[in-house]
Scaffold this motif. Structure first.
Motif, short mmCIF file in Angstrom:
data_model
loop_
_atom_site.label_atom_id
_atom_site.label_comp_id
_atom_site.label_asym_id
_atom_site.label_seq_id
_atom_site.Cartn_x
_atom_site.Cartn_y
_atom_site.Cartn_z
N PRO A 137 31.41 36.07 49.31
CA PRO A 137 30.83 36.45 50.61
C PRO A 137 32.30 36.53 51.64
O PRO A 137 32.09 36.96 52.81
CB PRO A 137 30.25 35.36 51.14
CG PRO A 137 30.70 34.08 50.52
CD PRO A 137 31.17 34.58 49.00
N ASP A 138 33.28 36.56 50.95
CA ASP A 138 34.51 36.81 51.78
C ASP A 138 35.15 38.14 51.58
O ASP A 138 35.16 38.63 50.46
CB ASP A 138 35.57 35.76 51.54
CG ASP A 138 34.93 34.22 51.30
OD1 ASP A 138 34.14 33.95 52.21
OD2 ASP A 138 35.30 33.52 50.46
N THR A 139 35.99 38.42 52.64
CA THR A 139 36.76 39.74 52.61
C THR A 139 38.18 39.38 51.93
O THR A 139 38.67 38.39 52.56
CB THR A 139 36.75 40.39 53.78
OG1 THR A 139 35.62 40.73 54.14
CG2 THR A 139 37.57 41.52 53.81
N LEU A 140 38.77 39.81 50.97
CA LEU A 140 39.73 39.39 50.57
C LEU A 140 40.93 40.28 50.99
O LEU A 140 40.85 41.45 50.80
CB LEU A 140 39.92 39.44 48.88
CG LEU A 140 38.82 38.61 48.43
CD1 LEU A 140 38.86 38.51 46.88
CD2 LEU A 140 38.88 37.04 48.79
N ASP A 141 42.21 39.74 51.49
CA ASP A 141 43.18 40.61 51.79
C ASP A 141 44.41 40.70 50.98
O ASP A 141 45.39 41.28 51.11
CB ASP A 141 43.71 40.12 53.32
CG ASP A 141 44.29 38.73 53.06
OD1 ASP A 141 44.03 38.04 52.24
OD2 ASP A 141 44.91 38.36 54.12
N ARG A 142 44.21 39.70 49.79
CA ARG A 142 45.31 39.80 48.85
C ARG A 142 44.78 39.56 47.46
O ARG A 142 43.71 39.30 47.31
CB ARG A 142 46.36 38.81 49.32
CG ARG A 142 45.90 37.10 49.14
CD ARG A 142 46.90 36.12 49.74
NE ARG A 142 46.87 36.67 51.38
CZ ARG A 142 48.10 36.55 52.02
NH1 ARG A 142 48.97 36.15 51.44
NH2 ARG A 142 48.12 36.99 53.31
N ILE A 143 45.75 39.42 46.57
CA ILE A 143 45.35 39.30 45.19
C ILE A 143 46.52 38.56 44.55
O ILE A 143 47.70 38.64 44.58
CB ILE A 143 44.90 40.48 44.40
CG1 ILE A 143 43.94 40.21 43.24
CG2 ILE A 143 45.98 41.54 43.92
CD1 ILE A 143 42.93 41.38 42.93
N TYR A 144 45.96 37.81 43.42
CA TYR A 144 47.16 37.02 42.61
C TYR A 144 46.74 37.39 41.07
O TYR A 144 45.77 37.55 40.66
CB TYR A 144 46.61 35.47 42.93
CG TYR A 144 47.25 35.05 44.27
CD1 TYR A 144 48.49 34.76 44.51
CD2 TYR A 144 46.11 35.08 45.15
CE1 TYR A 144 48.65 34.09 45.94
CE2 TYR A 144 46.67 34.37 46.35
CZ TYR A 144 47.80 33.93 46.75
OH TYR A 144 48.04 33.58 48.03
N LEU A 145 48.05 37.49 40.49
CA LEU A 145 47.92 37.42 38.92
C LEU A 145 48.79 36.50 38.52
O LEU A 145 49.91 36.00 38.94
CB LEU A 145 48.42 38.60 38.46
CG LEU A 145 47.28 39.99 38.88
CD1 LEU A 145 48.40 41.37 38.57
CD2 LEU A 145 46.27 40.20 38.02
N HIS A 146 48.37 35.84 37.20
CA HIS A 146 49.07 34.97 36.61
C HIS A 146 50.10 35.86 35.47
O HIS A 146 49.53 36.64 34.92
CB HIS A 146 48.11 34.11 35.40
CG HIS A 146 47.29 33.11 36.04
ND1 HIS A 146 47.86 31.84 36.73
CD2 HIS A 146 45.86 33.12 36.44
CE1 HIS A 146 46.92 31.37 37.12
NE2 HIS A 146 45.54 31.82 37.11
N LEU A 147 51.33 35.43 35.47
CA LEU A 147 52.26 35.99 34.62
C LEU A 147 52.66 34.86 33.66
O LEU A 147 53.80 34.58 33.72
CB LEU A 147 53.26 36.75 35.08
CG LEU A 147 52.88 37.73 36.35
CD1 LEU A 147 54.09 38.19 36.91
CD2 LEU A 147 52.13 38.79 35.59
N TYR A 148 51.67 34.35 32.84
CA TYR A 148 52.06 33.01 32.24
C TYR A 148 53.45 33.13 31.24
O TYR A 148 54.29 32.06 31.08
CB TYR A 148 51.03 32.76 31.36
CG TYR A 148 49.78 31.93 32.06
CD1 TYR A 148 49.94 30.97 32.82
CD2 TYR A 148 48.44 32.62 31.95
CE1 TYR A 148 49.05 30.25 33.72
CE2 TYR A 148 47.29 31.94 32.80
CZ TYR A 148 47.89 30.99 33.55
OH TYR A 148 46.44 30.31 34.22
N PRO A 149 53.83 34.15 30.69
CA PRO A 149 54.99 34.27 29.90
C PRO A 149 56.27 34.01 30.68
O PRO A 149 57.20 33.34 29.97
CB PRO A 149 55.14 35.59 29.44
CG PRO A 149 53.70 36.17 29.38
CD PRO A 149 53.06 35.63 30.61
N ASN A 150 56.16 33.96 32.05
CA ASN A 150 57.50 33.65 32.78
C ASN A 150 57.54 32.01 32.54
O ASN A 150 58.74 31.62 33.13
CB ASN A 150 57.23 33.96 34.22
CG ASN A 150 57.54 35.32 34.29
OD1 ASN A 150 58.14 36.08 33.36
ND2 ASN A 150 57.20 36.00 35.33
N ALA A 151 56.75 31.14 32.24
CA ALA A 151 56.92 29.78 32.04
C ALA A 151 58.04 29.65 31.04
O ALA A 151 58.66 28.59 31.16
CB ALA A 151 55.80 29.14 31.66
#
Ligand SMILES: [Zn+2]
Length: 995
Positions: free
Chosen positions: A58-72
């Motif tokens: 129900p929310d308007t999103l102003d950003r997005i996130y991605l996992h870049l797991y290989p960077n661990a």
């Protein structure tokens, strides 16, 4: 409002809010469409992909996130690497073994745009560790869709934590840019942690993989285009070994002949209703196929493991699918792949598991995860117990169902009547698990089960798996088989392909059973209480009609609450079971039986993790031969007493014989020891007694210790307290404090025992090392041990007072301190120890003084092999570390009332690699050089002594216990014996580290 009204209101609120929560449930939708190419020479992956993201919130999103797991695995600064260091994991990320993901292009467009997202402008983003954050060009309102285009390059790591490469196998796990979950609690941009797993958004995956033709590939999802290569390497299980080998070689030859290895293979996989996608490839895979209810089971394993995997894994996979489908709900995916991964243990992905071996328990666990994590998807970082606990429980349940109490070991069940079993009894796997868990619950290191994986102080594994499994197992027992069955099916039907959590599972349990289970979830998930019910007063009376009436009191002795079963058995063997809710401090149950009652046992089936079953009415004593192999045998209803004969030698008694009894409950409570010895030549008796027990309930940290020994001319007694604490249960930093009262004295006729043999100028002398008179002292000791990846340090301080008013015949006090530091690991290191000690007072007994060579006679007395004069053959030199620790002076009992010493030692494991083929695994052979210097006061003069030499130190394991063997050669001493040279061959050995 009275209590009842409040309770009713609370229940209404909970029900209403959970109904609302269920009605309002929503989840985002994501569709990945990736094309990737595996470069096996560069061990890299290059790819591009479109991600379609629908905002169902129900929310308007102003950003997005991605996992870049290989960077661990990028470098030593990653969150994962830092956590590994803080927990003393010994691996290092270097440019040679690292892995990372580079984003080459990143574009975002609203779905309603007609032009391709590939033409949308590049978008700015921020990468922090394994999280990419990007502001959306324009906000995404509810119900709208977004398209992302990502082009990336990934270097594949060779640190196989879960995925990675080794040899020519590539396990691609957490390999792609993955949407971070946005749920009722907002975004979850959690980094890749050492402990703890993942949380994913449900959706669909289309993944097209291009790789060399000779690579066989398996993945989450169904093959919808291309050939994964399975038929080339399919094992015909009907053929004999040699026939099969021939046909396999023919296939490889065929590939060579047709020049196919030069070519590429492109395979497209599609998966729906999943929240992750993994794949793996190797030219060395073999393939077998199974099927259950038309669902194909693909088994891929390394060709070297054919003997272990062939046929068995297919069968086990089929049986597991049947089990899970029957217990919870029909397996909802079009395939199951069981593959041979590079990692140790196993790891789960939707439709695909990577296992290190073919074991049935491991298959049951990992395939079980496809339900608990895969279909019923929790945030594994926040609530690891919900997936690990549930799958561990269903795995135990499966084992119990098909194999009974002894579990998979049942193929060769031990005969309880055989002498072998009597010598070395084996608990069942269930008993082992319960003992292990109760030991943890009463250790003082118990942590609540429901917390973020990275917040555990060291109990992540035992909590998520073992305590988690017990949580579900006890719930099953509590609600009974048929309600449990309904819970399992309702949970599956209501929540499949959705996100689950504690509240959602609890609601299912309450809806199905009609019980209020708040207390149960709260107690086992959020608190650290223990359970102890005890059988109390028992009164039985025969009625006029001949029947019996028995009333039994049950006491709740700890804070934990569990419904508790009570079983009465009559003289004729009839059993009656009753249940008490266990809430009050005291409960009374009445049994009416035809027969005379014989026993009444609380929790007869040992299901509520009762920490103390000694008071349950079922306790007995078991006598066992004392056999080092039976270490770890902790039967829950037995006080175990182990007996052993003893035989030893000293110059005064000649050979002495004796016996020793050691008893304990669970190797932890009411620890006792009693021994008696008899000297054959002297006809003298000796003996010892010991007792130990934890003082604080549910904690091992504070222990009471009592010991008394009268043997070989001396009587020594100690009584005191030891407090040990550490941040994590088994590893530093740790501290130890102890406060003891001790008494020690040379007995009448004891002088002949209180001597030591030394070699001087070719002669063997017996010199006294123990003075007559009683020493009564109070001592306080403090010890601090610290450890980091590349260093270790220990500080020890001790203060003692032996005043006259304690009945001591020597009036003195003593202070000593010791600081040891080691740089490097166990294999290659440089280490030093500084020691300083001083006496205050006029009379100091010889046995308590500082000895230049090592521990003083009082400390040596604690070791039976050093206590006995003449026991060790005269050419053997044994070194017990302590005091000045100047190893070269073993034959010169220099001692002093004040002493300062410095020991320096450098070790290198070069010998380990030279003798690798002759050494057992986990063994280290070190070459060591050392230098020791000490300054002491002798006859009112300061004297400085030194020695130097080399040594060979062996470090290994035997019966799971660490074993040290140390040979040192102090070839040079500054003050040789009269008539001896400074440089000379000298040697000594020890089973303890030099410091
Ligand atoms: Zn697991």
């Amino acid at each position: 409002m009275n209590g009842k009204t409040i309770t009713i209101l609370l229940i209404i609120c909970t029900v209403v809010s959970s109904l609302i929560a269920d009605q309002e449930y929503w989840q985002q939708y994501v569709h990945y469409d990736y094309k990737v190419k595996l470069d096996v020479d560069d061990r890299a992956l290059s790819g591009e992909g479109f991600i379609c993201y629908r905002n169902n919130s129900p929310d308007t999103l102003d950003r997005i996130y991605l996992h870049l797991y290989p960077n661990a695995f990028k470098d030593e600064n990653s969150t994962m690497a830092r956590e590994a260091r803080s927990q003393n994991y010994r691996f290092k990320i270097t440019p040679r073994n690292n892995g990372y993901i580079d984003i080459i292009e990143f574009r975002i467009a609203r779905r309603d745009l007609s032009e391709s997202v590939k033409d949308a402008p590049l978008i700015a983003y921020n990468i922090d560790d394994t999280i990419l954050e990007s502001r959306l060009p324009e906000p995404l309102p509810p119900g709208e869709e977004l398209q992302l285009y990502i082009k990336f390059y990934e270097k594949i790591t060779s640190i196989v934590n879960r995925g990675g490469w080794r040899g020519n196998q590539f396990d691609l796990t957490q390999w792609y840019p993955k949407l971070v979950v946005y749920d009722q609690n907002g975004w979850h941009p959690d980094k890749y942690h050492l402990n703890g797993e993942f949380y994913g958004e449900f959706g669909a995956f289309d993944v097209e993989i291009t790789l060399p033709y000779n690579y066989i590939v398996a993945a989450t999802g169904e093959v919808i285009e291309g050939d994964p290569g399975w038929h080339w390497v399919q094992v015909d299980t009907g053929l004999s070994d040699t026939e099969w080998e021939r046909s396999y070689q023919q296939q490889l030859e065929e590939i060579r002949k047709r020049g196919l290895q030069q070519k590429e293979r492109t395979v497209k996989f599609r998966a729906e209703n999943v929240h992750d996608f993994a794949w793996l490839a190797s030219p060395d895979f073999l393939y077998e196929r199974g099927e259950w209810h038309s669902i194909p089971i693909h088994v891929l394993y390394n060709k070297n493991a054919r003997q272990q995997w062939s046929r068995k894994v297919v069968q086990r996979g089929e049986r597991t699918l049947e089990w899970l489908s029957k217990r919870f709900g029909m397996y909802p995916y079009p395939q199951l792949s069981i593959t041979h991964g590079l990692l140790g243990g196993g790891m789960e992905y939707p439709m695909l598991v990577m296992n290190s071996g073919p074991w049935e328990g491991l298959i049951g666990h990992e395939v079980g995860h496809i339900y608990f994590y895969g279909i019923l998807a929790n945030n594994e970082l926040a609530e690891a117990w919900l997936d690990e606990g549930f799958t561990s429980y269903q795995e135990n349940w499966y084992e119990q169902h098909y194999y009974g109490d002894r579990g998979y070991e049942d193929e060769n069940p031990p005969d309880p009547k055989s002498w072998k079993f009597k010598l070395n009894p084996k608990p069942t796997s269930r008993e082992r698990t319960v003992s292990y868990l109760v030991d943890y619950l009463t250790s003082g290191y118990n942590e609540p089960l429901a917390q973020y994986a990275q917040d555990f102080k060291g109990g992540y594994g035992i909590n998520a798996y073992t305590k988690g499994a017990a949580f579900f197992g006890m719930l099953h027992k509590m609600v009974g088989d048929s309600l449990w069955d309904e819970i399992c099916h309702t949970y599956f039907d209501r929540w499949k392909f959705k996100h689950v959590n504690e509240q959602r599972f609890k609601q299912v349990c309450e809806d199905v059973t009609g019980m209020d289970l708040e207390w149960y979830f709260d107690q086992w998930l959020h608190r650290t209480v223990n359970i102890d019910y005890a059988r109390g007063k028992l009164s039985k009376s025969q009625q006029a009609d001949g029947s019996w009436k028995t009333s039994v009191d049950i006491h709740r002795k700890d804070r934990g609450i569990m419904p508790v079963e009570v079983e009465l058995t009559t003289v004729s063997g009839q059993r009656y079971l009753q249940k008490w809710d266990g809430r009050a401090k005291l409960g009374t149950l009445v049994f009416e039986t035809d027969d005379k009652p014989k026993t009444v046992v609380v929790d007869p089936n040992d299901i509520i993790l009762d920490r103390n079953r000694m008071n349950n009415g079922n306790m007995s004593i078991q006598f066992l031969p004392d056999n080092p192999l039976s270490f770890g045998y902790k039967p829950r209803d037995l006080y175990v007493i182990k007996y052993a004969p003893k035989i030893w030698y000293n110059d005064v008694d000649g050979v002495w014989v004796g016996a020793r009894l050691r008893g304990s409950y669970l190797e932890k409570f009411l620890r006792t020891e009693a021994g008696v010895t008899w000297g054959l030549r002297s006809n003298r008796l000796g003996g010892n007694l010991k007792f130990g027990h934890p003082i604080i309930p549910n904690s091992d940290k504070l222990q009471f210790d009592l010991s008394f020994i009268q043997q070989e001319g001396r009587a020594v007694g100690n009584v005191g307290l030891v407090y040990k604490t550490s941040r994590m249960r088994y590893s530093p930093p740790r501290q130890r404090m102890e406060l003891f009262f001790s008494t020690a004295q040379l007995l009448e006729n004891g002088e002949q025992y209180g001597r030591r043999k030394i070699h001087a100028g070719g002669e063997l002398l017996k010199v006294p090392e123990w003075q007559p008179g009683r020493v009564n002292k109070i001592s306080f000791g403090y010890q601090l041990e610290l450890q980091q990846l590349m260093w270790w340090g220990m500080l020890r301080m001790q203060a003692e007072a032996s005043p006259e008013f304690l009945g001591s015949e020597y009036d003195y006090s003593k202070l000593q301190g010791e600081l040891s530091l080691r740089l490097g690991g166990f294999n290659n290191y440089i280490a030093s120890r500084f020691f300083a000690g001083r006496f205050f007072g006029s009379e100091t007994p010889l046995q308590e003084r500082f000895f230049v060579e090592g521990a003083n006679p009082r400390a040596r007395f604690e070791k039976f092999y050093l206590r006995s004069v003449g026991a060790l053959p005269r050419q053997i030199y044994y070194h017990l570390p302590g005091g000045g620790n100047l190893r070269g002076y073993l034959d010169q009992p220099f001692n002093s009332e004040s002493l300062a010493a410095l020991n320096i030692e450098a070790g290198s494991a070069v010998l380990t690699s030279i003798f690798r083929h002759f050494l057992p695994r986990w063994t280290v052979l070190r070459l060591v050089t050392f230098y020791d210097v000490g300054k002491l006061k002798m006859d009112d003069k300061d004297k400085t002594l030194m020695d130097a030499g080399v040594g060979v130190h062996f470090r290994g394991r035997m019966f799971y216990a660490p074993v040290n063997l140390r040979f040192d050669f102090p070839l040079w001493v500054s003050d040789p014996l009269p008539g001896e040279k400074s440089f000379r061959f000298r040697w000594l050995f020890s089973v303890s580290n030099s410091f």
